[in-house]
Design a protein around this motif. Structure first.
Motif, PDB file in Angstrom:
ATOM      1  N   ILE A   1      13.651 -14.805   1.175  1.00 51.64           N
ATOM      2  CA  ILE A   1      13.587 -14.453   2.396  1.00 51.64           C
ATOM      3  C   ILE A   1      13.951 -12.944   2.710  1.00 51.64           C
ATOM      4  N   ASN A   2      12.863 -12.129   3.253  1.00 49.23           N
ATOM      5  CA  ASN A   2      13.275 -10.708   3.613  1.00 49.23           C
ATOM      6  C   ASN A   2      13.865 -10.649   4.932  1.00 49.23           C
ATOM      7  N   PHE A   3      14.837 -10.126   5.283  1.00 50.33           N
ATOM      8  CA  PHE A   3      15.509 -10.222   6.411  1.00 50.33           C
ATOM      9  C   PHE A   3      15.581  -8.724   7.020  1.00 50.33           C
ATOM     10  N   ALA A   4      14.944  -8.294   8.231  1.00 48.06           N
ATOM     11  CA  ALA A   4      15.084  -7.094   8.696  1.00 48.06           C
ATOM     12  C   ALA A   4      15.950  -6.910   9.784  1.00 48.06           C
ATOM     13  N   SER A   5      16.956  -6.088   9.672  1.00 52.24           N
ATOM     14  CA  SER A   5      17.784  -5.862  10.938  1.00 52.24           C
ATOM     15  C   SER A   5      17.989  -4.428  11.031  1.00 52.24           C
ATOM     16  N   MET A   6      18.503  -4.135  12.393  1.00 52.80           N
ATOM     17  CA  MET A   6      18.525  -2.489  12.606  1.00 52.80           C
ATOM     18  C   MET A   6      19.780  -1.943  12.324  1.00 52.80           C
TER      19      MET A   6
ATOM     20  N   LYS B   1      18.090  -8.121   2.506  1.00 51.84           N
ATOM     21  CA  LYS B   1      17.565  -7.201   3.509  1.00 51.84           C
ATOM     22  C   LYS B   1      16.156  -6.565   3.121  1.00 51.84           C
ATOM     23  N   THR B   2      15.344  -6.561   4.048  1.00 52.76           N
ATOM     24  CA  THR B   2      14.146  -5.920   3.770  1.00 52.76           C
ATOM     25  C   THR B   2      14.280  -4.608   3.262  1.00 52.76           C
ATOM     26  N   ASN B   3      13.745  -3.857   2.287  1.00 44.50           N
ATOM     27  CA  ASN B   3      13.822  -2.751   1.586  1.00 44.50           C
ATOM     28  C   ASN B   3      15.429  -2.500   1.421  1.00 44.50           C
ATOM     29  N   GLY B   4      16.196  -3.421   1.183  1.00 45.98           N
ATOM     30  CA  GLY B   4      17.458  -3.248   0.822  1.00 45.98           C
ATOM     31  C   GLY B   4      18.565  -2.606   1.746  1.00 45.98           C
ATOM     32  N   ARG B   5      18.184  -2.333   2.875  1.00 43.00           N
ATOM     33  CA  ARG B   5      19.008  -1.598   3.779  1.00 43.00           C
ATOM     34  C   ARG B   5      18.804  -2.111   5.096  1.00 43.00           C
ATOM     35  N   LEU B   6      19.526  -1.528   6.138  1.00 45.85           N
ATOM     36  CA  LEU B   6      19.146  -1.722   7.359  1.00 45.85           C
ATOM     37  C   LEU B   6      18.074  -0.654   8.162  1.00 45.85           C
ATOM     38  N   ILE B   7      17.544  -0.849   9.029  1.00 48.59           N
ATOM     39  CA  ILE B   7      16.215   0.093   9.318  1.00 48.59           C
ATOM     40  C   ILE B   7      16.530   0.609  10.722  1.00 48.59           C
ATOM     41  N   GLU B   8      16.324   2.046  10.856  1.00 48.42           N
ATOM     42  CA  GLU B   8      16.346   2.634  12.087  1.00 48.42           C
ATOM     43  C   GLU B   8      15.722   2.068  13.070  1.00 48.42           C
ATOM     44  N   PHE B   9      16.104   2.214  14.284  1.00 50.68           N
ATOM     45  CA  PHE B   9      15.345   1.511  15.395  1.00 50.68           C
ATOM     46  C   PHE B   9      14.046   1.564  15.599  1.00 50.68           C
ATOM     47  N   ASN B  10      13.631   2.843  15.831  1.00 46.47           N
ATOM     48  CA  ASN B  10      11.973   3.054  16.056  1.00 46.47           C
ATOM     49  C   ASN B  10      11.334   2.464  14.987  1.00 46.47           C
ATOM     50  N   THR B  11      11.604   2.631  13.635  1.00 51.82           N
ATOM     51  CA  THR B  11      10.954   2.317  12.516  1.00 51.82           C
ATOM     52  C   THR B  11      11.191   0.896  12.463  1.00 51.82           C
ATOM     53  N   PHE B  12      11.994   0.116  12.680  1.00 50.37           N
ATOM     54  CA  PHE B  12      12.053  -1.535  12.860  1.00 50.37           C
ATOM     55  C   PHE B  12      11.240  -1.856  13.601  1.00 50.37           C
TER      56      PHE B  12
ATOM     57  N   LYS C   1       4.304  -6.904   5.772  1.00 49.50           N
ATOM     58  CA  LYS C   1       4.531  -8.033   5.091  1.00 49.50           C
ATOM     59  C   LYS C   1       5.764  -8.145   4.418  1.00 49.50           C
ATOM     60  N   ASP C   2       6.736  -7.061   4.466  1.00 48.98           N
ATOM     61  CA  ASP C   2       8.072  -7.104   4.003  1.00 48.98           C
ATOM     62  C   ASP C   2       8.911  -7.676   4.911  1.00 48.98           C
ATOM     63  N   ILE C   3       8.701  -8.277   6.163  1.00 48.14           N
ATOM     64  CA  ILE C   3       9.572  -8.983   7.131  1.00 48.14           C
ATOM     65  C   ILE C   3       9.141 -10.362   7.010  1.00 48.14           C
ATOM     66  N   ASP C   4      10.172 -11.263   6.758  1.00 49.30           N
ATOM     67  CA  ASP C   4       9.837 -12.831   7.041  1.00 49.30           C
ATOM     68  C   ASP C   4      10.751 -13.085   8.279  1.00 49.30           C
ATOM     69  N   ILE C   5      11.995 -12.696   8.372  1.00 49.27           N
ATOM     70  CA  ILE C   5      12.653 -12.933   9.468  1.00 49.27           C
ATOM     71  C   ILE C   5      13.410 -11.397   9.924  1.00 49.27           C
ATOM     72  N   TYR C   6      13.927 -11.574  11.221  1.00 45.13           N
ATOM     73  CA  TYR C   6      14.484 -10.423  11.710  1.00 45.13           C
ATOM     74  C   TYR C   6      15.382 -10.767  12.771  1.00 45.13           C
ATOM     75  N   GLN C   7      16.378  -9.662  12.848  1.00 46.87           N
ATOM     76  CA  GLN C   7      17.164  -9.563  14.106  1.00 46.87           C
ATOM     77  C   GLN C   7      16.763  -8.973  14.834  1.00 46.87           C
ATOM     78  N   GLY C   8      16.464  -9.322  16.444  1.00 46.61           N
ATOM     79  CA  GLY C   8      15.835  -8.399  17.266  1.00 46.61           C
ATOM     80  C   GLY C   8      16.835  -8.757  18.529  1.00 46.61           C
ATOM     81  N   ALA C   9      16.236  -8.004  19.580  1.00 44.86           N
ATOM     82  CA  ALA C   9      16.860  -7.783  20.935  1.00 44.86           C
ATOM     83  C   ALA C   9      16.140  -7.806  21.973  1.00 44.86           C
ATOM     84  N   TRP C  10      16.107  -8.332  23.237  1.00 43.36           N
ATOM     85  CA  TRP C  10      15.419  -8.025  24.306  1.00 43.36           C
ATOM     86  C   TRP C  10      16.266  -7.804  25.493  1.00 43.36           C
ATOM     87  N   GLY C  11      15.847  -6.680  26.353  1.00 43.20           N
ATOM     88  CA  GLY C  11      16.061  -6.601  27.830  1.00 43.20           C
ATOM     89  C   GLY C  11      15.145  -7.100  28.563  1.00 43.20           C
ATOM     90  N   VAL C  12      15.373  -8.354  29.249  1.00 41.83           N
ATOM     91  CA  VAL C  12      14.567  -9.020  30.008  1.00 41.83           C
ATOM     92  C   VAL C  12      14.212  -8.449  31.599  1.00 41.83           C
TER      93      VAL C  12
END
Length: 610
Positions: A448-453, A479-490, A499-510
Motif C-alpha cells: 500500500i503506497n501512502f502519500a503524506s505531506m 511512503k509514496t516515492n519513499g519520502r514525504l511530499i511537498e504541499f503543492n506537489t502532494f 497511480k502511486d497513491i493508494d492512501i494519503y493523509q490530507g487535511a481540509w479547511g471547511v
C-alpha cells in the motif's frame, strides 16, 4: 487556514468557497473589547491556558482577542509571518486559488462582500445586502456603499455577477462552481455546459442591483452559499477565461477592494501591502502590512525577536516550548479543519466533470480493509503525544466547529489492533508466505503506497507512526516515492489521481456551511477519494433541499450522512484541531473571534511604536 474575525469575511465561506487544502502537519480576557479600549499588558508572555498534569492543553482556556485594544494610529507596519515549509503558489484571486496559503495572502488585500454572525449566517452588514423572496425563489442583491477597486475603478453589481459568469464559464478550469449556491440558479447549468451565452436566472437591474432567480431557496445559501467575492471584470478585459488563472492580473498584479493594496510580490515568498486611501469603510489603521513565508523551524525565533508581529499557522506542537515568550499574547481557537486518511477509490472523469467511483478496480476498494486500518491507529494518543491536546481524536467528517451539527456519539472504529487483525483475517487477508505481511484474498502481494505531506518537525514521525501501526496488523505500507511530499506537489498528485497513491493523509479547511457536498459530492473536484454512491447523492441533496429549511429535518439528514460515511469509509477522520496564534503586544485590535464585530476588522488593526 486560520480564520481571524475578518477572515470569516475575507476568506472562504460556504461549501464551495472556503473548502481549502490545508497542511497536515492566549491573551487578555475575552471581554477586553468591551472594557478599557487602550488597555495594554506590559508584563511577560500572556496566556490563560495552563496544561493538565499530563502536559495537555485545552484550546477553550485561551483568550480570543488581544488586550491591547483601541483606536489605531493610522501609521506603522504590521509584520505577518505565514508558517510554511513550502512557497505559496501565487494564484491570487478568489475564483482560482486552491490552497490555504494563497487564501491567506488574498485575504489581506481583498475581502468578501458579506458578513457573518456567530451562527454562520450572512447578515446585512457587508458591502452587499440581500433580500429573499420565498414566493418566487428570488434573491435581490444590492450594493450598500460606494467602493473602488485598487486601480480606482468603481465597484458595480456587475462585478458580483461576473464572479458567477467566470466560475460558471465552460472554459473555467478551477475547482469551484459545483455547489448548490451556483447550480440552483436558473440557467446556470446550461451556461456551464456551453448551451447558453448567459445565465438566464441573473438579471442586472442597475449598477447597484441584481436579481437572482433560483430553482429553490436552499438553507445553505445564507450560510455561505452565496458567492462572497467580487470579480474585477474590467481589470481582466481582453483575457479569456481559460487564461485568467495564469494571467498577470492573477499572479503578478492582483487587485481587490480591501483596506490594503499590493505594492510588491516576491513570488512564493512575500507580499508587501500599502494603505488603500480609498477603502470604502474609512482610513485603515496602519501604513501597510508585510507578509512573508517563514519555515516552521524558525518561526518561534522570529516571533521572539520581534521580526514578525503575528505568526499564522503557528505549529501547535511547538507551543509548550515557547508558551512563556515574554513579548506576546497567545490566542487560541477551534479550527474549522480536520486531518484524515483518504483511500483512492476511483478517478476523476473530466468529460462528465464528476467522480468515476470504481472500488472493484482499486487496491483499497475493500471496505473491510479500510475498516481494519481505522482500528489500527490510536488518534487520541497522537493528539496528546504530538500536539499536547491541541489536536484530538476525531470520529466524524462533520466537526465540532459546527457544534450544532456534529454527532458526538457517532459510533466509529476505536483503536483495537487485535480486532483489526481479526477483520483482515475474516476478509481473507492472510500471510501466506510467512514474510509478516498479509496477501490479498486472491493470494497476491499487497503493498500500500501512502502519500503524506512534508513540513514541520512532526510530519515525518507522524507519517511513520501510521505506517508502523498498519505494519503491526500485517499491512505492508510504504511512503509514496519513499519520502514525504511537498504541499503543492502532494495536492497536484491527488488531483491528477496519481497511480502511486493508494492512501494519503490530507487535511481540509471547511466552510461556514455544514453542507459537505463540496468535498464529498459526486461532482466535487475536491472529492479526492473519488467516492460516490446513490445513497450519498440522496442525502447530500436532501441536506440542502427546501425541506431542509427546517433545521431539525436537516440535522436528521446530516446525522444519517455521518453514519453512512462511518460505514462506507472512503476516508476516516484522524484529528480535530485547535490553533494558537502568538501576537506581539504592540498589535492592537487583533482577534480570533468568529462573529463579525465592527470594532475588530482588518482595517481597525493597528500597531504601537514598540
Amino acid at each position: 487556514m486560520k480564520k481571524h474575525n475578518w477572515s470569516r469575511v475575507l476568506f472562504g465561506m460556504g461549501s464551495s468557497l472556503a473548502l481549502v487544502l490545508a497542511a497536515c502537519g492566549g491573551g487578555g480576557s475575552d471581554d477586553a473589547a468591551d472594557g478599557d479600549k487602550d488597555k495594554k499588558d506590559d508584563g511577560g508572555g500572556t496566556s490563560n491556558a495552563e496544561p493538565s498534569e499530563e502536559g495537555v492543553y485545552n484550546y477553550e482556556d485561551f483568550s480570543k482577542t488581544v488586550s491591547n485594544t483601541g483606536e489605531p494610529s493610522g501609521s506603522g507596519t504590521l509584520k505577518v509571518g505565514y508558517t510554511s515549509d513550502t512557497p505559496f503558489e501565487g494564484t491570487l484571486n478568489w475564483a482560482f486559488y486552491q490552497g490555504a496559503p494563497d487564501a491567506t495572502m488574498i485575504g489581506y488585500f481583498d475581502e468578501g462582500v458579506f458578513r457573518m454572525d456567530a451562527d454562520f449566517q450572512y447578515t446585512q452588514d457587508g458591502l452587499i445586502g440581500f433580500e429573499l423572496n420565498e414566493e418566487d425563489n428570488t434573491v435581490t442583491f444590492k450594493l450598500q456603499a460606494d467602493a473602488k477597486w485598487h486601480d480606482g475603478t468603481p465597484v458595480t453589481i456587475q462585478d458580483y455577477v461576473a464572479s458567477y459568469e467566470v466560475i460558471g464559464h465552460p472554459d473555467y478550469d478551477g475547482v469551484r462552481g459545483s455547489s448548490d449556491g451556483f447550480t440552483l440558479i436558473e440557467g446556470y447549468e446550461e451556461y456551464q455546459a456551453g448551451e447558453a451565452d448567459e445565465i438566464s436566472g441573473i438579471e442586472v437591474v442597475d449598477d447597484k442591483t441584481a436579481v437572482f432567480t433560483y430553482k429553490e431557496l436552499a438553507p445553505s445559501l445564507t450560510a455561505g452559499g452565496f458567492w462572497a467575492y467580487l470579480f474585477p471584470e474590467k481589470y481582466y478585459e481582453g483575457v479569456e477565461v481559460k487564461d485568467m488563472a495564469a494571467a498577470d492580473q492573477t499572479r503578478q498584479n492582483p487587485i481587490g477592494i480591501g483596506p490594503y493594496k499590493i505594492k510588491s510580490i516576491t513570488s512564493g515568498e512575500a507580499i508587501i501591502l500599502e494603505k488603500n486611501e480609498d477603502y470604502w469603510q474609512g482610513e485603515p489603521g496602519m501604513d501597510g502590512i508585510e507578509i512573508k513565508v517563514i519555515p516552521s523551524s524558525s518561526v518561534a525565533d522570529a516571533v521572539q525577536k520581534g521580526d514578525i508581529d503575528v505568526a499564522l499557522s503557528f505549529p501547535t506542537d511547538q507551543y509548550p516550548d515557547v508558551a512563556e515568550m515574554d513579548n506576546v499574547e497567545w490566542l487560541g481557537q477551534i479550527d474549522g479543519a480536520y486531518t484524515y486518511i483518504g483511500f483512492k477509490l476511483g478517478e476523476w472523469d473530466a468529460d462528465k466533470n464528476e467522480v468515476n467511483y470504481k472500488p472493484d478496480e482499486m487496491k483499497m476498494g475493500d471496505k473491510e480493509l479500510r475498516r481494519a486500518m481505522w482500528h489500527a491507529v490510536d488518534n487520541d494518543a497522537v493528539g496528546n503525544k504530538f500536539y499536547k491536546g491541541l489536536r484530538w481524536g476525531a470520529n466524524s467528517l462533520i466537526t465540532p466547529y459546527h457544534k450544532d451539527w456534529y454527532k458526538e456519539d457517532l459510533e466509529t472504529p476505536k483503536y483495537d489492533p487485535e480486532k483489526a487483525k481479526q477483520i483482515l483475517a475474516d476478509a481473507g487477508y492472510e500471510d501466506t508466505d510467512g514474510d509478516g505481511f498479509v496477501e490479498t484474498p486472491d493470494g497476491e502481494k499487497l503493498q500500500i503506497n501512502f502519500a503524506s505531506m512534508s513540513g514541520g518537525d512532526i510530519a515525518e514521525p507522524l507519517a511513520n507512526y501510521y505506517i508502523q501501526s498498519w505494519k503491526e496488523i500485517g499491512l505492508n505500507v510504504e511512503k509514496t516515492n519513499g519520502r514525504l511530499i511537498e504541499f503543492n506537489t502532494f495536492y497536484d498528485m491527488l488531483k491528477n489521481d496519481d497511480k502511486d497513491i493508494d492512501i494519503y493523509q490530507g487535511a481540509w479547511g471547511v466552510g461556514s456551511d455544514v453542507d459537505p457536498s463540496g468535498l464529498y459530492g459526486r461532482k466535487a473536484a475536491f472529492n479526492y477519494p473519488r467516492y460516490a454512491s446513490e445513497k450519498n447523492d440522496e442525502l447530500l441533496k436532501k441536506g440542502n433541499s427546501q425541506e431542509a429549511l427546517d433545521i431539525e429535518y436537516r440535522k436528521e439528514v446530516y446525522n444519517e450522512w455521518q453514519e453512512l460515511m462511518a460505514e462506507e469509509i472512503p476516508v476516516f477522520p484522524t484529528l480535530y484541531r485547535a490553533y494558537v496564534v502568538p501576537v506581539n503586544k504592540r498589535v492592537k485590535n487583533w482577534t480570533e473571534e468568529y462573529e463579525y464585530n465592527p470594532d475588530f476588522q482588518l482595517y481597525k488593526v493597528g500597531v504601537d511604536e514598540e
